[in-house]
Design a protein around this motif. Sequence first.
Motif, PDB file in Angstrom:
ATOM      1  N   VAL A  76      22.915  66.692   6.760  1.00 47.44           N
ATOM      2  CA  VAL A  76      23.097  68.058   7.252  1.00 47.44           C
ATOM      3  C   VAL A  76      22.835  69.051   6.127  1.00 47.44           C
ATOM      4  O   VAL A  76      22.266  70.122   6.327  1.00 47.44           O
ATOM      5  N   PRO A  79      17.508  68.919   4.294  1.00 44.89           N
ATOM      6  CA  PRO A  79      16.538  68.623   5.358  1.00 44.89           C
ATOM      7  C   PRO A  79      15.837  67.280   5.192  1.00 44.89           C
ATOM      8  O   PRO A  79      15.476  66.648   6.167  1.00 44.89           O
ATOM      9  N   ARG A 265      10.542  78.211   4.083  1.00 47.15           N
ATOM     10  CA  ARG A 265      11.976  78.180   4.346  1.00 47.15           C
ATOM     11  C   ARG A 265      12.706  79.215   3.495  1.00 47.15           C
ATOM     12  O   ARG A 265      12.338  79.476   2.351  1.00 47.15           O
ATOM     13  N   ARG A 292      13.338  79.719  12.995  1.00 46.90           N
ATOM     14  CA  ARG A 292      14.389  78.821  13.494  1.00 46.90           C
ATOM     15  C   ARG A 292      15.525  78.785  12.477  1.00 46.90           C
ATOM     16  O   ARG A 292      15.310  78.534  11.291  1.00 46.90           O
ATOM     17  N   LEU A 293      16.750  79.021  12.942  1.00 49.20           N
ATOM     18  CA  LEU A 293      17.921  78.970  12.071  1.00 49.20           C
ATOM     19  C   LEU A 293      18.556  77.588  12.161  1.00 49.20           C
ATOM     20  O   LEU A 293      18.811  77.089  13.264  1.00 49.20           O
ATOM     21  N   GLU A 294      18.788  76.981  11.004  1.00 44.94           N
ATOM     22  CA  GLU A 294      19.379  75.651  10.937  1.00 44.94           C
ATOM     23  C   GLU A 294      20.761  75.751  10.284  1.00 44.94           C
ATOM     24  O   GLU A 294      20.889  76.183   9.140  1.00 44.94           O
ATOM     25  N   GLN A 295      21.773  75.346  11.043  1.00 43.17           N
ATOM     26  CA  GLN A 295      23.152  75.417  10.551  1.00 43.17           C
ATOM     27  C   GLN A 295      23.438  74.201   9.679  1.00 43.17           C
ATOM     28  O   GLN A 295      23.869  73.152  10.157  1.00 43.17           O
ATOM     29  N   ARG A 296      23.191  74.349   8.403  1.00 42.23           N
ATOM     30  CA  ARG A 296      23.461  73.282   7.444  1.00 42.23           C
ATOM     31  C   ARG A 296      24.609  73.699   6.532  1.00 42.23           C
ATOM     32  O   ARG A 296      25.309  74.686   6.810  1.00 42.23           O
ATOM     33  N   LEU A 299      22.979  78.054   5.264  1.00 36.06           N
ATOM     34  CA  LEU A 299      22.101  78.398   6.381  1.00 36.06           C
ATOM     35  C   LEU A 299      20.650  78.352   5.929  1.00 36.06           C
ATOM     36  O   LEU A 299      20.278  78.947   4.905  1.00 36.06           O
ATOM     37  N   HIS A 300      19.804  77.637   6.693  1.00 35.75           N
ATOM     38  CA  HIS A 300      18.376  77.561   6.426  1.00 35.75           C
ATOM     39  C   HIS A 300      17.635  78.285   7.542  1.00 35.75           C
ATOM     40  O   HIS A 300      18.000  78.177   8.715  1.00 35.75           O
ATOM     41  N   VAL A 301      16.589  78.994   7.188  1.00 39.12           N
ATOM     42  CA  VAL A 301      15.726  79.664   8.162  1.00 39.12           C
ATOM     43  C   VAL A 301      14.323  79.165   7.932  1.00 39.12           C
ATOM     44  O   VAL A 301      13.784  79.277   6.811  1.00 39.12           O
ATOM     45  N   VAL A 302      13.698  78.636   8.981  1.00 45.37           N
ATOM     46  CA  VAL A 302      12.362  78.047   8.873  1.00 45.37           C
ATOM     47  C   VAL A 302      11.370  78.900   9.659  1.00 45.37           C
ATOM     48  O   VAL A 302      11.626  79.265  10.811  1.00 45.37           O
TER      49      VAL A 302
END
Length: 304
Positions: A76, A79, A265, A292-296, A299-302
Amino acid sequence: MPTSDVVQRGARVVRRLSRGVRRRLSPAVPATPDPQQVAELKRVRKRLRTARAQVERLTEELNAVRHELSATRHSVRDPDPTIALPAEVSATVERVREQRLSYLKAADLEMLARLVVQLEQSGRPGLVIEAGTARGGSAIVMAAAKSPERPMKVYDVFGMIPPPTDKDGDDVHRRYELIRSGGSAGVGGDTYYGYRDDLYGEVTESFARCGVEVGAHSVELVRGLFSDTIDLDEPVGLAHLDGDWYESTMTCLQRIAPLIIPGGRIVLDDYYAWSGCKTAVDEYFADRPEFRLEQRAKLHVVRL
């Protein structure tokens, strides 16, 4: 029922049965025991063996679950945790941690390094950016992971953090008041970076001391407010944003996000930490389906 609860219940059963066995084996038992007592004792011993076996089995299952949870947390956070870091990059992470140059945990520094390595392996173009560097630790790790030819820009006021605005919540204003009053501590109890007389010089020296001299690695340290200094017109492959408050985060997003390449990213350090950062991110990406926002763990934004 959670595995840990089952293990605890099994342990209680074992202790209770053990006490029963000890009572039955006490000197009070006659030399010629009653056959019913002997039979009961055998049953108790059998139950005790069964309970112990169950506890051992559940303990093994619990350890397996813990291992799985650890692996899940790592995936998580990162990536692609399978990317192997070069030995020198891992050594740089250790140096940064030993010298207390970053608030980030080793796992977060390694995650940033892997993102840079992934960018290099993919052959994608673009700047590497850090906005908000404090003592420079995470920027040093990212610079060590990239090719010397790929340009990197590191933005910071290299001094006292700017004040928040009314877009920030009470949590931010309380934090800023603590900093402003001189009550903030640095990494490991060191002097807080905003109180240092020549942070720009210290960060430059830290790059060199860690074997990543800025000139030889195409790194530019850019001093000043983000609103005055971030002015780009070239593609960005990876951006690590650590601006804390609303205005600094929004400025970074407005000036950097449109330049992120497809597959590139943004990692936002403070999304879960400070209300102003979260508000800026939520506002900016509300109607931008190209991201795309990734809740890690961060926070990651791709860019899609």
